[in-house]
Write an enzyme that holds these catalytic residues in place. Structure first.
Site, mmCIF file in Angstrom:
data_model
loop_
_atom_site.group_PDB
_atom_site.id
_atom_site.type_symbol
_atom_site.label_atom_id
_atom_site.label_comp_id
_atom_site.label_asym_id
_atom_site.label_seq_id
_atom_site.Cartn_x
_atom_site.Cartn_y
_atom_site.Cartn_z
ATOM 1 N N LEU A 186 39.621 58.506 28.671
ATOM 2 C CA LEU A 186 40.916 57.836 28.217
ATOM 3 C C LEU A 186 41.166 58.098 26.842
ATOM 4 O O LEU A 186 40.379 58.623 26.006
ATOM 5 C CB LEU A 186 41.013 56.312 27.870
ATOM 6 C CG LEU A 186 40.706 55.504 29.461
ATOM 7 C CD1 LEU A 186 40.605 53.904 29.141
ATOM 8 C CD2 LEU A 186 42.020 55.854 30.324
ATOM 9 N N ASP A 187 42.622 58.434 26.397
ATOM 10 C CA ASP A 187 42.874 58.876 25.192
ATOM 11 C C ASP A 187 42.522 57.954 24.137
ATOM 12 O O ASP A 187 42.502 56.627 24.298
ATOM 13 C CB ASP A 187 44.563 58.930 25.057
ATOM 14 C CG ASP A 187 44.968 60.238 25.900
ATOM 15 O OD1 ASP A 187 44.283 60.980 26.237
ATOM 16 O OD2 ASP A 187 46.272 60.164 26.081
ATOM 17 N N LYS A 188 42.274 58.302 22.817
ATOM 18 C CA LYS A 188 41.853 57.492 22.092
ATOM 19 C C LYS A 188 42.422 56.101 21.801
ATOM 20 O O LYS A 188 41.900 55.110 21.435
ATOM 21 C CB LYS A 188 42.141 58.246 20.504
ATOM 22 C CG LYS A 188 41.512 57.419 19.491
ATOM 23 C CD LYS A 188 41.679 58.107 17.870
ATOM 24 C CE LYS A 188 41.549 57.382 16.729
ATOM 25 N NZ LYS A 188 41.672 58.269 15.555
ATOM 26 N N THR A 247 44.534 54.582 24.044
ATOM 27 C CA THR A 247 44.857 54.184 25.162
ATOM 28 C C THR A 247 43.518 53.207 25.473
ATOM 29 O O THR A 247 42.584 53.476 25.325
ATOM 30 C CB THR A 247 44.821 55.052 26.356
ATOM 31 O OG1 THR A 247 45.891 55.921 26.136
ATOM 32 C CG2 THR A 247 44.908 54.345 27.914
#
Length: 357
Positions: free
Chosen positions: A167-169, A171
């Site tokens: 997951l993105d930082k 998110t």
């Protein structure tokens, strides 16, 4: 944002591949300067530099180019295939060496489920998944090493042990991590299939500007690295992108019924590309609220909102995206597992502010 065991899944390939330790040890903070001789004209930039800078491998140089560490005539070049010209002055920045192997750190984890083979965590905003340039410590991997010790699967590599997807930082939401190699192989196969023939489910909730024209639908548009900004992904219909499909359902809308300001959508991924949901909805004209990369053009809309939405949006520091649903077949027991996560407090407060309009 995107997995077979032999290749890192696209959805967590957010930087260069791991490089040999001897390459990293050879680097110093001082740039290397090279002038292109006449006989090298026309060669690919990465190939020319590999021959000119013996202590760095071609793969390392390609990564440095893509990360913005190479300049020609003072201008940053991000394309490894760019042909060089005779007489060009090239500068190559070499970041300082870093530890090749991350260490455990006592970072709190919200563990939703755990057994001998895997664990499911609810990731908070601000937590980077694995070490990479600019984030060598304080990552989920550092926390996992401390939590799991020697039981963590090593298939993901030295810097990404146990990591099956990413997951993105900023998110938030549910992630599964492999503790055994058998679990890693089984989970990677399910993520590679994207749930087309198995029980894998990935559900995301996103708060976006405006309202999609249809209450449900699919966004089918290839995604690749932007040709204008190497930090961004983009819809690429020129052959430079990979298949990307996002299915969505409208959950709620906010503001005037005749001209709603924002909406909450449920998203299901058929593929997993870097920044997939963020890029797809931005391309529709409905970027995620708070998105610093793909929603900058909507900053003025926040200033025009009525309170409390105005203050809530201006103070929201990240993309409004939460991985609320994760389901998969346990790779060892065969049991179907399904987990749900409520919106985190900051995103729930943001939604509440829009509901008050």
């Amino acid at each position: 944002m995107d997995g077979t065991v032999g290749e890192a899944p696209e959805e967590w390939r957010d930087g260069a591949e791991d490089e040999p330790a001897d390459d990293e040890a050879a680097e110093t903070a001082r740039p290397v300067e090279v002038v292109v001789p006449a006989e090298a004209a026309g060669r690919r930039l990465d190939a020319f530099l590999a021959g000119a800078i013996a202590e760095l491998s071609r793969s390392r140089l390609k990564a440095l180019i893509e990360e913005g560490h190479v300049r020609i005539g003072g201008a940053t070049i991000g394309e490894p295939k760019r042909p060089v010209n005779a007489g060009e002055h090239i500068e190559v920045d070499r970041p300082p060496p870093v530890a090749a192997e991350p260490e455990g750190e006592p970072i709190p984890l919200d563990v939703v489920y755990e057994d001998a083979d895997l664990l499911v965590i609810d990731k908070p905003a601000g937590l980077v998944v694995h070490p990479a340039a600019g984030n060598w410590t304080g990552t989920l991997v550092n926390a996992l090493i401390a939590h799991c010790g020697a039981s963590l699967s090593g298939i993901g590599g030295v810097r990404r042990p146990g990591i099956v997807h990413r997951l993105d930082k900023d998110t938030t939401g549910l992630m599964v991590v492999a503790k055994s190699d058998a679990a890693h192989k089984g989970l990677a196969a399910q993520f590679a299939d994207h749930g087309r023939s198995g029980p894998l489910e990935r559900g995301y909730r996103a708060l976006v500007w405006g309202v999609p024209s249809l209450p449900y639908g699919s966004i089918d548009a290839p995604i690749g690295r932007s040709t204008r900004d190497r930090q961004k992904m983009a819809i690429r219909k020129d052959g430079g992108g990979k298949e990307a499909v996002t299915h969505y359902t409208l959950e709620d809308r906010y503001g005037d019924a005749a001209a709603p300001i924002a909406s909450l959508v449920d998203c299901r991924l058929e593929t997993g590309r870097t920044h997939q949901i963020r890029v797809h909805f931005a391309a529709m004209g409905h970027p995620l609220i708070g998105d610093p990369l793909y929603g900058r053009g909507f900053a003025t809309k926040a200033e025009k909102l009525a309170e409390p939405a105005r203050s809530a949006v201006i103070g929201f520091p990240r993309q409004a995206l939460h991985a609320w649903l994760l389901g998969f077949e346990h790779p060892v027991t065969g049991e179907t597992l399904r987990f749900e996560s409520e919106l985190p407090e900051d995103l729930a407060e943001l939604v509440a502010a829009f509901e008050a309009l």
